[in-house]
Design a protein around this motif. Sequence first.
Motif, PDB file in Angstrom:
ATOM      1  N   GLU A   1      -4.761  -2.521   1.475  1.00 29.08           N
ATOM      2  CA  GLU A   1      -4.476  -3.801   1.949  1.00 29.08           C
ATOM      3  C   GLU A   1      -3.357  -4.082   2.629  1.00 29.08           C
ATOM      4  OE1 GLU A   1      -7.032  -6.363   1.791  1.00 29.08           O
ATOM      5  OE2 GLU A   1      -8.353  -4.848   1.012  1.00 29.08           O
ATOM      6  N   ALA A   2      -2.294  -3.508   2.210  1.00 29.33           N
ATOM      7  CA  ALA A   2      -1.044  -3.653   2.736  1.00 29.33           C
ATOM      8  C   ALA A   2      -0.905  -3.052   4.213  1.00 29.33           C
ATOM      9  CB  ALA A   2       0.033  -2.661   2.067  1.00 29.33           C
ATOM     10  N   GLU A   3      -1.727  -1.972   4.593  1.00 31.73           N
ATOM     11  CA  GLU A   3      -1.816  -1.380   5.997  1.00 31.73           C
ATOM     12  C   GLU A   3      -2.418  -2.361   7.118  1.00 31.73           C
ATOM     13  OE1 GLU A   3      -4.121   1.881   5.485  1.00 31.73           O
ATOM     14  OE2 GLU A   3      -2.651   3.141   4.353  1.00 31.73           O
ATOM     15  N   LYS A   4      -3.147  -3.280   6.697  1.00 32.24           N
ATOM     16  CA  LYS A   4      -3.788  -4.282   7.375  1.00 32.24           C
ATOM     17  C   LYS A   4      -2.849  -5.544   7.794  1.00 32.24           C
ATOM     18  CE  LYS A   4      -8.134  -3.658   5.105  1.00 32.24           C
ATOM     19  NZ  LYS A   4      -9.391  -4.247   4.183  1.00 32.24           N
ATOM     20  N   GLU A   5      -1.759  -5.645   6.902  1.00 29.02           N
ATOM     21  CA  GLU A   5      -0.740  -6.719   7.130  1.00 29.02           C
ATOM     22  C   GLU A   5       0.149  -6.482   8.259  1.00 29.02           C
ATOM     23  OE1 GLU A   5      -0.919  -9.760   5.944  1.00 29.02           O
ATOM     24  OE2 GLU A   5      -2.781  -9.257   4.733  1.00 29.02           O
ATOM     25  N   SER A   6       0.693  -7.447   9.079  1.00 31.91           N
ATOM     26  CA  SER A   6       1.644  -7.044   9.991  1.00 31.91           C
ATOM     27  C   SER A   6       2.992  -7.784   9.560  1.00 31.91           C
ATOM     28  CB  SER A   6       0.938  -8.042  11.399  1.00 31.91           C
ATOM     29  OG  SER A   6       0.633  -9.386  11.330  1.00 31.91           O
ATOM     30  N   ASP A   7       2.756  -8.803   8.577  1.00 34.26           N
ATOM     31  CA  ASP A   7       4.073  -9.507   7.979  1.00 34.26           C
ATOM     32  C   ASP A   7       4.777  -8.700   7.272  1.00 34.26           C
ATOM     33  OD1 ASP A   7       5.755 -11.253   6.577  1.00 34.26           O
ATOM     34  OD2 ASP A   7       4.508 -12.809   6.723  1.00 34.26           O
ATOM     35  N   PRO A   8       5.926  -8.208   7.509  1.00 35.42           N
ATOM     36  CA  PRO A   8       6.662  -7.033   6.706  1.00 35.42           C
ATOM     37  C   PRO A   8       6.988  -7.734   5.298  1.00 35.42           C
ATOM     38  CG  PRO A   8       7.762  -7.622   8.851  1.00 35.42           C
ATOM     39  CD  PRO A   8       6.779  -8.699   8.566  1.00 35.42           C
ATOM     40  N   PHE A   9       7.207  -9.135   5.104  1.00 42.17           N
ATOM     41  CA  PHE A   9       7.321  -9.691   3.735  1.00 42.17           C
ATOM     42  C   PHE A   9       6.072  -9.441   2.890  1.00 42.17           C
ATOM     43  CE2 PHE A   9       7.034 -13.020   0.615  1.00 42.17           C
ATOM     44  CZ  PHE A   9       8.354 -13.167   0.177  1.00 42.17           C
ATOM     45  N   VAL A  10       4.966  -9.731   3.364  1.00 43.89           N
ATOM     46  CA  VAL A  10       3.835  -9.602   2.649  1.00 43.89           C
ATOM     47  C   VAL A  10       3.284  -8.070   2.206  1.00 43.89           C
ATOM     48  CG1 VAL A  10       1.130  -9.941   2.684  1.00 43.89           C
ATOM     49  CG2 VAL A  10       2.775 -11.849   3.698  1.00 43.89           C
ATOM     50  N   LYS A  11       3.762  -7.154   3.260  1.00 45.55           N
ATOM     51  CA  LYS A  11       3.354  -5.954   3.364  1.00 45.55           C
ATOM     52  C   LYS A  11       4.136  -5.151   2.330  1.00 45.55           C
ATOM     53  CE  LYS A  11       2.816  -1.778   6.140  1.00 45.55           C
ATOM     54  NZ  LYS A  11       2.546  -1.274   7.450  1.00 45.55           N
ATOM     55  N   ALA A  12       5.444  -5.625   2.177  1.00 46.54           N
ATOM     56  CA  ALA A  12       6.414  -4.978   0.974  1.00 46.54           C
ATOM     57  C   ALA A  12       5.819  -5.585  -0.307  1.00 46.54           C
ATOM     58  CB  ALA A  12       7.762  -5.614   1.193  1.00 46.54           C
TER      59      ALA A  12
END
Length: 246
Positions: free
Chosen positions: A99-110
């Motif tokens: 799911e993290a790989e699909k996110e472009s927002d660095p905050f959400v991904k972290a």
Amino acid sequence: MDITAILGVILALAAVLGGNYLEGGQFAELLNLPAAAIVIGGTLAAAIIQSPAQDVARAVKLLGWAFGSNKQDLAGRIDRIVKWCVVARRKGLLALEKEAEKESDPFVKAGLLLLADGKGPEVIRSSLEVELITVEQRDLQAAKVIESMGGYAPTLGIIGAVLGLIHVMSNLTDPNGLSAGIATAFVATIYGIGIANLFLIPVANKIKNLVLLRYQYQEMVLEGLMFIAEGQNPKAIQQRLQGYLR
């Protein structure tokens, strides 16, 4: 692109130019290169002298943010958080790596990667809060650079007016010099006050509002990730996050 902000700038220009036209003035009368050089150049110089280079660079970047696409989809993000909770309960926290790989927002991904690593709620909160607060303070400081420019511009307009009057007084025997000096004097004042009150100060205030909205958005994401780490069920998470939509 924020159409509302662009329309606001167009309306401001239309108000000034339209008012000038109704008074019998011509558009060419408001075009004065020396006045623009004094006001714009002096305002930029004052901001550069006052602020660190990184704050000035960030302020330039935030100007694009103020007129770009900046809407936060809170409802859509709540749905995503609920989906992550379902994935975590069915497949385990490690499945959130995908799911993290699909996110472009660095905050959400972290945040998702911290969850996938099995970090506890307190570790997740402390890690993300540092980033959240740091970015907020950095952007507010950059907004202050733009706001300070709104304070300098009218003063530079007055300087331009004084320089124009000096030019007038030193060329009393030259009619052409008189008209050029008077034009610089009055147009510089218009430039200074207009740029400050119709652009710089409103943009600075808009950036501050955008920073606040982004903070609320990231705070909601943080709370959602905390709920997932605590093992709460999707229904409860959705209900608790609905408060951010009110």
